[in-house]
Design an enzyme around this catalytic site. Sequence first.
Site, short mmCIF file in Angstrom:
data_model
loop_
_atom_site.label_atom_id
_atom_site.label_comp_id
_atom_site.label_asym_id
_atom_site.label_seq_id
_atom_site.Cartn_x
_atom_site.Cartn_y
_atom_site.Cartn_z
N ASP A 107 -1.86 -63.41 61.27
CA ASP A 107 -1.71 -64.62 60.49
C ASP A 107 -2.13 -64.27 59.06
OD1 ASP A 107 -2.17 -68.10 61.41
OD2 ASP A 107 -1.31 -67.20 59.62
C1 GLC Z 1 -0.55 -70.07 57.90
C2 GLC Z 1 -0.40 -70.48 59.35
C3 GLC Z 1 0.75 -69.82 60.06
C4 GLC Z 1 1.87 -69.56 59.05
C5 GLC Z 1 1.35 -68.52 58.07
C6 GLC Z 1 2.39 -68.21 56.98
O1 GLC Z 1 -1.89 -70.01 57.52
O2 GLC Z 1 -1.55 -70.36 60.20
O3 GLC Z 1 1.16 -70.69 61.11
O4 GLC Z 1 3.02 -69.10 59.73
O5 GLC Z 1 0.12 -68.89 57.48
O6 GLC Z 1 2.60 -69.33 56.20
#
Ligand code: GLC
Length: 743
Positions: free
Chosen positions: A271
């Site tokens: 993430d």
């Molecule tokens: C965010 C979220 C994730 C998302 C990623 C990219 O913090 O937790 O679900 O896909 O970052 O935006």
Amino acid sequence: MTSEIGSERVERLLAELTLEEKLGQLTQYFYFGAIDGGAETADGAPTQPQLVEGALATGGAGALLFVNDPAETNRLQRQAIEGSRHGIPVLFGFDVIHGLRTIFPVPIALAATWDADVIERSQSVAAREARAVGINWVFAPMVDIARDPRWGRMIEGAGEDPLLGGMVAAAQVRGFQGEGIGSAEHVIAGPKHFAGYGAALGGRDYDEANISDQELWNTYFPPFHEAIKAGAGNIMAAYQDLNGVPASGNRWLLHEVLREALGFEGFVVSDANSVRDLETHHFAADLTDAGARALNAGMDMEMAIFDPAFGHLRAAVEDGRVDIARIDESVRRILTAKEALGLFDAPFVDEDAAATVLGDPAHRVAAREAAEASAVLLRNEGVLPLDAAALNRVAVIGPMAASARDTIGPWVFDYDLDETVTIVDGLRTALDGRAEVTYASGVPFDRREFPSMFEMFGDSGPFSPEDFDADAEFAHAVSDAAAADVAVVVLGERQDMIGENASRSSLELPGDQLRLLQAVAETGTPVVLVLMSGRPLDLRWADENVPAILEVWYPGTQGGAAIANLLLGAATPAGRLPFTWPRTVGQVPIHHAVTRSHDPQAQGRRYWDEQSTPLYPFGHGLSYAAFSYGAVAVSAGEVGIDGEVVVSVDVTNTSDRDGAEVVQLYLHQRYGSASRPLRQLAAFERVEVPAGQTRRMQFRIGAEQRRYWSAAIRDWTLDATTFDVWVGGDATASAHAEFTVTA
Ligand code: GLC
């Protein structure tokens, strides 16, 4: 996609890449060019977009995210190919959660359809629009089981149940990827967040999750397994600590479970900054340690904003903490994904064709149909559907009734508010002058006490002007209601009050909304409460005092048109709750699959100050039609341990209106190696039943439905025992039968 031996091209590239180039392939950068606009930094340091373009120029990036303009993706792709000695293209990932330009109902709404076809079609439209602008990988579906609505990301998933969640996840993966990764109109799906993210302590987003093994294997892992069996090419690891070990540095989770038990062969991405976060969690000593431990745990690609931990891995290779073979394994997975997408041969998009795809009218039709199929009629005491011929004046009340931005909900980046149909718009168009439609916001557009993280993108609001006269506007709404034949009151949470970083300690209607609803009801005009939410809210007063309640979620670009059709009877609600709806926040976490416990007669009153039962059960949803269930029959009263019974039941539409019923089958074993849920969803099917007709439903209940992971023997097992079967329209189903399994 296999990770053992890649194609001839992949193996050739792998043999020629330097360590820095390999680490570049393992790095995905945000590209904020469209957001920062390349704003100069105060001290003249390079901006984030400039840093990223610098990485592209040296083959130092394997993927980007947050780019959704076809000219930009082409420009950056050209930079990447020219900047890489071997002309390796980049992946463009993005959060296409419920549509790109055509916005569909939010994922929890799609789950409320309980209809795989609607879900698959919705995400195939999203995939077509995404690929048209150069996005070839989406960070969806979110597959996290959620049983605590204080956690705002419930909106992004499929609710509380592993069987429903697994169907929804697999249908989304098929929609995104098509028959298999490679189609020019599909993308790689990236189920997330592995795993257990929805069990955040106190519903506080990002906080630790402590989940028992039996809950992990029986509840949290199965929807991911369904997504993997559907062919998902990517998995995103979660932010939070799972049982004391960060998911993004958890070898047991990312290798033993994900690879060995669930059979995943694609690539794993972190993430945002969740590898760097291993230091934040006081798990890793520094960024080199963070990178090494994430990679050794099974992380293939690091999603980062700047200074990725993987950029510090040379030292870990040199001191032996990381084996180059482990790096090669990740590079192979990522190059294999790029090859499967066809990016080596066709890395660019047709910028002219993109506009046509994004504007395809068929996409809007699909969005409206999905919105109609997802609405859940929670209560209806003879008010709905409205009879347009009998209406002279309809009072529409509530700020979100006229808010295009709220109608499409959170996690949208490329929408067109001008073409978004609000509820006021939809009713005025549908009534077409047959009745006057007045509008009053009644209460101000509320801001959150703590601003949303998305305000940085300027994506909150609109908010009421400073000079908003709350008393006058409140009175205006009440007088509109008093003068109308019906009051359609649209309440709920603003779109930035739900989603990521949007946990709440309460489930009450924010601001002054409840007082507005009470004042409108006091006029004596019949009230229809239209709820815009992505989680259950405290409706105890409304459930007693408002005759009709329709949960419409955040219904998307065509939301207002769909809701008008539902309110006026041109469409019939058939959505069913994908979660248990509590009476109050004090009951959470809450769900339907609980075991029987001491003094079972009192399980409905475990609190002395409130009932323990939910306000609305899992699977609940009314229709304008009416359905009755015949006797439940099982094909055999007794079967062997691997045997199967066929459960049959007749469902009759006893009304004069066609409608759809979601027939649900709940299972319970009476004894065995562990206590098992008194009611666990074991099968379901959404079925259209014409007025006055009957459909025979049949469900196969075999070992697959009976198998569970037992904490007593710490393995999967089947018990020889007696099973209860209940079939009906929600988790309180009463049509019953039983059968026995013998060893
Ligand atoms: C965010 C979220 C994730 C998302 C990623 C990219 O913090 O937790 O679900 O896909 O970052 O935006």
